[in-house]
Design an enzyme around this catalytic site. Structure first.
Site, PDB file in Angstrom:
ATOM      1  N   TYR A 393       0.794  -1.524  -0.290  1.00  0.00           N
ATOM      2  CA  TYR A 393       0.245  -0.018  -0.410  1.00  0.00           C
ATOM      3  C   TYR A 393       0.654   1.035   0.072  1.00  0.00           C
ATOM      4  O   TYR A 393       2.042   1.535   0.892  1.00  0.00           O
ATOM      5  CB  TYR A 393      -1.003   0.060   1.010  1.00  0.00           C
ATOM      6  CG  TYR A 393      -1.923   1.416   1.050  1.00  0.00           C
ATOM      7  CD1 TYR A 393      -2.940   0.739   0.935  1.00  0.00           C
ATOM      8  CD2 TYR A 393      -1.147   2.567   1.240  1.00  0.00           C
ATOM      9  CE1 TYR A 393      -4.657   2.227   0.340  1.00  0.00           C
ATOM     10  CE2 TYR A 393      -2.463   3.720   1.673  1.00  0.00           C
ATOM     11  CZ  TYR A 393      -4.151   3.035   1.388  1.00  0.00           C
ATOM     12  OH  TYR A 393      -4.953   4.584   0.953  1.00  0.00           O
ATOM     13  N   TYR A 494      -9.914  -2.954   8.020  1.00  0.00           N
ATOM     14  CA  TYR A 494      -9.706  -1.773   8.175  1.00  0.00           C
ATOM     15  C   TYR A 494      -9.096  -2.025   9.281  1.00  0.00           C
ATOM     16  O   TYR A 494      -8.244  -0.537   9.796  1.00  0.00           O
ATOM     17  CB  TYR A 494     -10.327  -1.535   7.666  1.00  0.00           C
ATOM     18  CG  TYR A 494     -10.760  -1.113   6.156  1.00  0.00           C
ATOM     19  CD1 TYR A 494     -10.319  -1.605   5.129  1.00  0.00           C
ATOM     20  CD2 TYR A 494     -11.265  -0.285   5.393  1.00  0.00           C
ATOM     21  CE1 TYR A 494     -10.388  -1.910   3.573  1.00  0.00           C
ATOM     22  CE2 TYR A 494     -11.815  -0.130   3.715  1.00  0.00           C
ATOM     23  CZ  TYR A 494     -11.597  -1.190   2.865  1.00  0.00           C
ATOM     24  OH  TYR A 494     -11.255  -0.543   2.304  1.00  0.00           O
TER      25      TYR A 494
END
Length: 526
Positions: A393, A494
């Site tokens: 990411y 998340y």
């Protein structure tokens, strides 16, 4: 006799100069071509900026603006549509429309939205003779008019617009755009060609991404991920963000490419990159156990003492089962220990077993539109094995202050957040909150931006560092936490919670979770 401005045909055709476009505010079909109404930038705040209609072919360099408009056209057109008079002969008739103002907030008064641009010293107050278009001579706003509040010009072969006024130049206030007639025409106008060009432009961008091919599939609707998203191979450091000096980056100097089984680093007491890596307690003798106990009690060990403790390599070596080679070993896979890889200053060679994430993605991924209301998702076009690296990411690395500013600028709590704090070493290094950097992957990054949340994910995010002396800048890498079948959606948690970890009660900032997992927590804490 009025002056005339002719836009020349250059190369593949005329193109609008993207640097001077403010936004697209309406669309229509005219003479069997898709056209869009361009609102041009001006040098100062004004309610009457130049507006001009252009074919989608002329907007080939402005597809981001076209896409912005298409994504928001329902909201932009609704106020004007609501004001249409019902005095019509038939539902499809354009006659007997009642003209009423249709205010719509285009935020054009904001000076930050209208940066100064170079303007031509000449102002044309005349008709325009443009190939393929009828001359503009009307004196009141009409759907057939091509230019409002100005005239078109040519700059370095591109189409531009200049502010102008006069009896032959129709005027319209930006807050009245789209007019009811414009909105009515837009409601019936097709945008198939524009959507096709946007999709093709995105495919071209995916083809330029380094690594295995990334595919785009949408069998749900005609939308495309934002063209404003920029694919980058590594983090982009923004203002106020600094890496530790390259001179402070150490590499292993006692290792070689042909150690042990010819796989680079093989002996944990030699590889200096593993100084802060997880200790392998099972291989410690009594003396090492005593030292390790003292270290856990607060003793500040020297580098030599730390290196004397056996460490754990994070990855299986080549020669293991095919589905395990290069995958995370269970100790790292089932813990949250940071992973330390060798770097460019190491003497272990390019094929060292302790290099993996830094070489980038090696699997083909597919961005796809989900059938549920979760937007875009990500899946792999091959089977993934437990512990296999997928991708990182990445994005802009910004300061905590800048991250706070961007969060406060978000207009809605429902807007997705792509901010991830690089706070892994906050406690061990005694860093303050304001010292922590943040990764923002909203506008630049990699395909992992499209990974959705699941309360029962098949991927996990791990800290991977190539410089043991830099606790503030490192990679966030995704690994498969179980075997994943080809075509299965890739997801991660998340909230990044371990199984069994207690959760707080949802507060006002919680939003419903749509992951659909059997053990779904029902809420996401933002």
């Amino acid at each position: 006799m009025p002056a005339m401005v002719v836009i020349p045909t250059i190369g593949r055709g005329r193109r609008v100069l993207v640097d001077q476009v403010h936004s697209i505010v309406c669309h229509r079909n005219r003479n069997e071509e898709e056209q869009f109404l361009v609102c041009w930038k001006t040098g100062s705040s004004t309610q009457t900026p130049p507006l001009s209609w252009h074919s989608v072919g002329e907007l080939g360099r402005c597809l981001e603006f076209v896409q912005d408009y298409l994504d928001n056209k329902a909201r932009l057109l609704m106020p004007a549509l609501a004001l249409l008079s019902k005095k019509r002969k038939t539902p499809d008739s354009d006659t007997e429309l009642e003209l009423r103002p249709s205010p719509i907030d285009r935020r054009f008064n904001s000076s930050s939205r209208t940066p100064s641009t170079e303007r031509s010293p000449s102002v044309w107050s005349a008709s325009l003779a443009i190939p393929g278009r009828s001359n503009v001579t009307a004196s009141s706003p009409s759907p057939s008019i091509d230019v409002y509040n100005g005239v078109l010009d040519s700059k370095n072969g591109f189409i531009v617009a200049n502010i102008a006024s006069g009896p032959d130049i129709p005027e319209i206030n930006i807050q009245n755009v789209p007019t009811p007639e414009m909105a009515h025409a837009a409601r019936r106008a097709k945008t198939t060609i524009a959507e096709t060009l946007i999709r093709a432009a995105y495919h071209r961008r995916l083809d330029r991404v380094i690594g295995k091919k990334i595919f785009l599939v949408n069998t749900i609707d005609s939308s495309t991920p934002s063209l404003r998203f920029r694919y980058i191979p590594e983090h982009v450091l923004c203002d106020g963000v600094f890496r530790v000096s390259p001179e402070a980056q150490e590499g292993c100097d006692k290792c070689s490419p042909h150690m042990g089984r010819g796989i680079g680093c093989e002996y944990t007491k030699k590889c200096r990159c593993l100084e802060y890596a997880a200790v392998d307690e099972a291989r410690m003798d009594d003396e090492q156990k005593e030292l390790y106990t003292r270290i856990k009690g607060g003793y500040e060990a020297t580098t030599d003492e730390l290196l004397s403790l056996p460490k754990r390599f994070p990855y299986y070596a080549e020669g293991a089962k095919r589905q395990r080679a290069g995958c995370l070993v269970p100790f790292y896979l089932n813990s949250r220990r940071p992973i330390y890889e060798c770097n460019d200053n190491c003497k272990c060679g390019p094929n060292c077993r302790n290099k993996n994430v830094q070489f980038g993605r090696t699997v083909e991924l597919e961005i796809f539109k989900t059938a549920s209301s979760r937007g875009w998702g990500l899946r792999c076009r091959q089977k993934l094995y437990e512990g296999q690296f997928i991708d990182t990411y990445r994005g802009e690395i910004i300061t905590d202050a800048e991250a706070t500013r961007r969060e406060e600028a978000t207009s809605s709590k429902d807007k997705a957040s792509y901010l991830y704090s690089l706070d892994k070493f906050k406690e061990s290094e005694g860093l303050e909150d304001e010292d922590i950097y943040v990764v923002d992957g909203e506008y630049m990054g990699g395909p992992t931006k499209f990974m959705n949340h699941s309360c029962e994910p098949n991927c996990r995010q791990y800290t991977v560092s190539y410089n043991k002396h830099d606790p503030k800048v490192y990679d966030l890498a995704f690994f498969a936490c179980r075997d994943i079948e080809k075509g299965e959606e890739l997801t991660f948690d998340y909230l990044d919670k371990d199984e069994g970890e207690e959760m707080d009660e949802p507060g006002d900032d919680a939003i419903p979770c749509l992951c659909g997992a059997k053990k779904c927590r029902k809420w996401l804490w933002t």
